[in-house]
Write a protein that holds these residues in place. Structure first.
Motif, PDB file in Angstrom:
ATOM      1  N   PRO A  89     -12.976 -16.892  25.928  1.00 11.14           N
ATOM      2  CA  PRO A  89     -13.509 -15.739  25.191  1.00 11.14           C
ATOM      3  C   PRO A  89     -14.847 -15.984  24.498  1.00 11.14           C
ATOM      4  N   GLY A  90     -15.017 -17.163  23.902  1.00 11.40           N
ATOM      5  CA  GLY A  90     -16.269 -17.461  23.202  1.00 11.40           C
ATOM      6  C   GLY A  90     -17.456 -17.513  24.149  1.00 11.40           C
ATOM      7  N   PHE A  91     -17.251 -18.110  25.307  1.00 11.34           N
ATOM      8  CA  PHE A  91     -18.320 -18.168  26.307  1.00 11.34           C
ATOM      9  C   PHE A  91     -18.648 -16.769  26.804  1.00 11.34           C
ATOM     10  N   LYS A  92     -17.608 -15.990  27.093  1.00  9.58           N
ATOM     11  CA  LYS A  92     -17.833 -14.613  27.561  1.00  9.58           C
ATOM     12  C   LYS A  92     -18.634 -13.818  26.532  1.00  9.58           C
ATOM     13  N   LEU A  93     -18.285 -13.978  25.270  1.00  9.72           N
ATOM     14  CA  LEU A  93     -18.980 -13.272  24.203  1.00  9.72           C
ATOM     15  C   LEU A  93     -20.446 -13.689  24.132  1.00  9.72           C
TER      16      LEU A  93
END
Length: 118
Positions: A89-93
């Motif tokens: 999720p952090g990378f996607k964000l």
């Protein structure tokens, strides 16, 4: 970048991680963020993290491993490592934020050109 193998007390670890994250969240603008990041990370750490984001962005754009290796001067292992993290999720964000900034800059340029014609 070396880290200690000694285990930190879990509650202390949680507390100092929260302070670190809050510190980043409290930065008001690009100038403050840049100042903090350049002062906080050494040159090698800074380059490592910025290249990691660039690798993720270029992978998302469909660039080949070879293209990324040649341009960013990273190894196939680094690219593979980043690719394995891209569904988190952090990378996607982060990639979503980069793409939004890119989109905004493209439209800003189009609007400037349109306004100059009038």
């Amino acid at each position: 970048m070396r880290t200690s193998e000694k285990v930190l007390n879990p509650s202390l670890k949680k507390e100092i991680e929260a302070v670190f994250v809050q510190t980043i969240a409290d930065l008001r603008d690009i100038s403050e963020a840049k100042s903090f990041l350049y002062d906080f990370f050494n040159q090698s750490e800074h380059e490592t993290f910025t290249k990691r984001l660039a690798v993720a962005y270029w992978l998302k754009k469909g660039r080949s491993y070879n293209n990324i290796k040649e341009n960013l001067k990273v190894s196939s292992a680094t690219i593979a490592s980043v690719q394995s993290m891209m569904e988190k999720p952090g990378f996607k964000l982060a990639i979503k934020k980069v793409e939004a900034e890119e989109w905004a800059n493209q439209w800003a340029e189009k609007i400037k050109k349109f306004v100059r014609k009038k």
